[in-house]
Write a protein that holds these residues in place. Structure first.
Motif, PDB file in Angstrom:
ATOM      1  N   SER A 269       0.808  -1.207   0.000  1.00 30.78           N
ATOM      2  CA  SER A 269       0.000   0.000   0.000  1.00 30.78           C
ATOM      3  C   SER A 269       0.844   1.261   0.000  1.00 30.78           C
ATOM      4  CB  SER A 269      -0.912  -0.006   1.243  1.00 30.78           C
ATOM      5  OG  SER A 269      -0.120  -0.051   2.425  1.00 30.78           O
ATOM      6  N   ASP A 270       2.137   1.141   0.208  1.00 31.33           N
ATOM      7  CA  ASP A 270       2.967   2.332   0.321  1.00 31.33           C
ATOM      8  C   ASP A 270       4.266   2.143  -0.443  1.00 31.33           C
ATOM      9  OD1 ASP A 270       4.261   4.622   1.002  1.00 31.33           O
ATOM     10  OD2 ASP A 270       3.744   4.528   3.129  1.00 31.33           O
ATOM     11  N   ASP A 271       4.364   2.733  -1.617  1.00 33.08           N
ATOM     12  CA  ASP A 271       5.575   2.645  -2.425  1.00 33.08           C
ATOM     13  C   ASP A 271       6.313   3.976  -2.468  1.00 33.08           C
ATOM     14  OD1 ASP A 271       5.637  -0.026  -3.075  1.00 33.08           O
ATOM     15  OD2 ASP A 271       4.284   0.213  -4.785  1.00 33.08           O
ATOM     16  N   ARG A 272       6.181   4.741  -1.389  1.00 34.18           N
ATOM     17  CA  ARG A 272       6.964   5.973  -1.298  1.00 34.18           C
ATOM     18  C   ARG A 272       8.455   5.647  -1.295  1.00 34.18           C
ATOM     19  NH1 ARG A 272       5.878   8.489   4.029  1.00 34.18           N
ATOM     20  NH2 ARG A 272       5.284   6.359   4.612  1.00 34.18           N
ATOM     21  N   THR A 273       9.235   6.574  -1.800  1.00 35.21           N
ATOM     22  CA  THR A 273      10.685   6.408  -1.826  1.00 35.21           C
ATOM     23  C   THR A 273      11.253   6.538  -0.417  1.00 35.21           C
ATOM     24  OG1 THR A 273      10.885   7.251  -4.079  1.00 35.21           O
ATOM     25  CG2 THR A 273      12.848   7.386  -2.687  1.00 35.21           C
ATOM     26  N   ILE A 274      12.159   5.645  -0.070  1.00 37.69           N
ATOM     27  CA  ILE A 274      12.885   5.722   1.193  1.00 37.69           C
ATOM     28  C   ILE A 274      14.228   6.376   0.906  1.00 37.69           C
ATOM     29  CG2 ILE A 274      13.957   4.406   3.059  1.00 37.69           C
ATOM     30  CD1 ILE A 274      11.863   2.237   2.610  1.00 37.69           C
ATOM     31  N   THR A 275      14.538   7.445   1.612  1.00 40.66           N
ATOM     32  CA  THR A 275      15.802   8.152   1.401  1.00 40.66           C
ATOM     33  C   THR A 275      16.830   7.670   2.419  1.00 40.66           C
ATOM     34  OG1 THR A 275      15.089   9.977   2.829  1.00 40.66           O
ATOM     35  CG2 THR A 275      14.661  10.186   0.464  1.00 40.66           C
ATOM     36  N   VAL A 276      18.031   7.378   1.940  1.00 41.44           N
ATOM     37  CA  VAL A 276      19.116   6.858   2.766  1.00 41.44           C
ATOM     38  C   VAL A 276      20.310   7.786   2.643  1.00 41.44           C
ATOM     39  CG1 VAL A 276      20.638   4.897   3.215  1.00 41.44           C
ATOM     40  CG2 VAL A 276      18.310   4.499   2.378  1.00 41.44           C
ATOM     41  N   GLY A 277      20.782   8.313   3.755  1.00 44.86           N
ATOM     42  CA  GLY A 277      21.922   9.218   3.741  1.00 44.86           C
ATOM     43  C   GLY A 277      23.198   8.523   4.172  1.00 44.86           C
ATOM     44  N   THR A 278      24.313   8.874   3.518  1.00 45.08           N
ATOM     45  CA  THR A 278      25.613   8.283   3.832  1.00 45.08           C
ATOM     46  C   THR A 278      26.733   9.258   3.474  1.00 45.08           C
ATOM     47  OG1 THR A 278      27.095   6.409   3.363  1.00 45.08           O
ATOM     48  CG2 THR A 278      25.737   7.196   1.546  1.00 45.08           C
TER      49      THR A 278
END
Length: 514
Positions: free
Chosen positions: A26-35
């Protein structure tokens, strides 16, 4: 480089790669990953560092991969792999059917052969060709069968084939004798690279054509790259990223509260180490081993870990970290506590003029590199025995400088390429090592080769104990610390505990909205 054996916590959990968070939901929002990890190149033949390999493990496939917490590689692009005969010199793989490149063309054994041959042919200064030193030739026996012919017995070859160096590229998209320089990727991993801006971001979309070890792919991901830990920390505080890893500033890490309901914090062991590498060449002021031993008598790891890193790393007294077969405390045995007197005696015996002057380099924006270099300078200059000129360099320039032997000393983190002591052997202290210290010891080289003859990797502990004793005596490097791994995410993102585990795989597909 690249990249950091396995975490017991994950082994106990025992959740395999096939138990993925489903891509459908139900939720295909983008996950942001910082590095703060940087990408040296998008071409697997031109990069040998953890930032590049983290991306590769998501957009390319290798013949084999590692399950979370696993120590033995499992088939990915391959359907099966194994040594032929008892000599550990012939390794054969059968490809999985149905794997296609973005162009729609099916992957064949010729693509696998092309990918391995190309890494060796290009032999980039900061590339991974050294990992395939025992690979004599590759043959594509038919469309689905590839055979690797090794120059000497090498039980670790399957582990190396499972690293970023073994990424399989489309032979029609990557030039045979040069690196690809555009901002595109043609791989068959669980993600496709839809946009890339160097030093800023990589946008990843689930690859609907993926066929491999995983039963599906994860959520859309945007990797955001930050120039230093302070900027990553600010992005996390401002909630401009959903996940932060590798690395927040030590002070911020030490203040993380696992009971905070607004975030999820994972702290685990890691096989990533950091060493101070020393130029042993004749033109270097550190050429004489007595000078290097004097330095070893002055380094205070406990102080470094407590002050610069606020207890977020553990002092390290050996080439091989804890958790890996063969770990010892060779540097503690030989240099149990800082001693200016012992250092002065060694320098007097070497007949060098005091203070011994040399440069110490580090990668700009790489964690607490500046603070660490300042503390090492303070320790080494104690008693007036050394004079240290500290210099920082942009990451790619820094890599090229150490590869060319253009610095006297340099501090670099080393992530295990695969969960085996061999990854800390030839790459760090063998003749022609990746760290390019100029160090060469025939006994060390012999022990490294000897250790590769044992399919039972538990039998290599004796060889690596001897290697570490020689390294402590010759001091081509000084171990500093072993990292603890931290991943922090917002309360609505799960899977951070599976993101990284010391096998060299960066599992973005395990991240999920809760």
């Amino acid at each position: 480089m690249r990249i950091l054996v396995t975490l017991l916590a994950l082994a106990v959990v025992g959740i395999g790669g096939r138990q993925l968070w489903p891509a459908q939901g139900s939720d295909d929002r983008t996950i942001t990953v910082g590095t703060t990890d940087a990408v040296t190149a998008l071409d697997p033949a031109g990069a040998y560092d953890s930032g590049s390999w983290a991306l590769f493990s998501n957009v390319f496939q290798t013949l084999l991969t590692f399950e979370p917490g696993g120590v033995e590689p499992v088939p990915d692009a391959a359907e099966s792999c194994g040594f032929e005969g008892s000599g550990l010199k012939t390794y054969r793989c059968t490809l999985r059917s149905g794997i296609t490149f973005p162009s729609g063309r099916a992957m064949t054994a010729e693509d696998v052969k092309y990918s391995f041959d190309r890494v060796k042919r290009i032999n980039a200064d900061v590339g991974p060709a050294s990992l395939f030193a025992t690979l004599a030739s590759v043959t594509a026996d038919d469309a689905h069968t590839v055979t690797f012919h090794l120059s000497s017995a090498d039980a670790t070859f399957p582990l190396k084939a499972a690293t970023g160096a073994g990424s399989i590229v489309d032979r029609e998209k990557y030039p045979v004798g040069a690196l690809r320089t555009d901002a595109a990727v043609d791989g068959t991993g669980p993600y496709t690279l839809t946009a890339y801006t160097k030093g800023e971001k990589a946008v990843l979309a689930p690859n609907g054509r993926y066929e491999g070890y995983l039963s599906g792919t994860g959520r859309p991901i945007e990797l955001r790259y930050y120039a230093d830990a302070a900027r990553l920390d600010q992005a996390w505080k401002d909630r401009r990223v959903d996940v932060a890893t590798r690395t927040l500033p030590p002070r911020a890490l030490s203040a993380l509260n696992p009971s905070d309901p607004d975030q999820r914090v994972t702290e685990s062991d890691s096989t990533e180490t950091r060493n101070l590498y020393l130029n042993t060449r004749s033109r270097s002021p550190l050429h004489d081993p007595r000078v290097r031993r004097a330095m070893a008598w002055l380094v205070d790891r406990e102080q470094l870990a407590a002050t610069v890193y606020h207890g977020t790393v553990d002092p390290l007294y050996s080439l091989i970290p804890t958790g890996i077969t063969g770990h010892t405390t060779s540097f503690f045995d030989d240099y149990p506590a800082p001693s200016t007197r012992r250092a002065r005696e060694l320098l007097a015996g070497a007949g060098v003029s005091l203070p011994v002057r040399f440069t110490l380099g580090y990668g700009a924006g790489r964690g607490a590199g500046a603070e660490e270099a300042a503390e090492l300078k303070r320790q080494l200059e104690a008693g007036g025995l050394f004079r240290v000129d500290v210099k920082s360099y942009e990451w790619t320039d820094f890599q090229k400088r150490w590869a060319a032997g253009r610095m006297d000393a340099w501090a670099v983190g080393w992530s295990a390429d695969y969960p085996d002591p061999d990854t800390f052997g030839a790459a760090l202290v063998g003749t022609g090592s990746t760290m390019s210290t100029g160090y060469s010891n025939k006994l060390v080289d012999h022990l490294i080769l000897d250790s590769r003859q044992f399919a039972d990797r538990g039998r290599v502990a004796k060889d690596f104990k001897e290697i570490q004793a020689d390294v402590a005596a010759d001091v081509p490097l000084i171990p500093l610390w072993q990292r603890k791994e931290y991943v922090v995410s917002t309360e609505d993102v799960g899977g951070g505990q599976y993101l990284t585990d010391g096998t060299g795989v960066f599992r973005l597909w395990r991240l999920n909205w809760i």
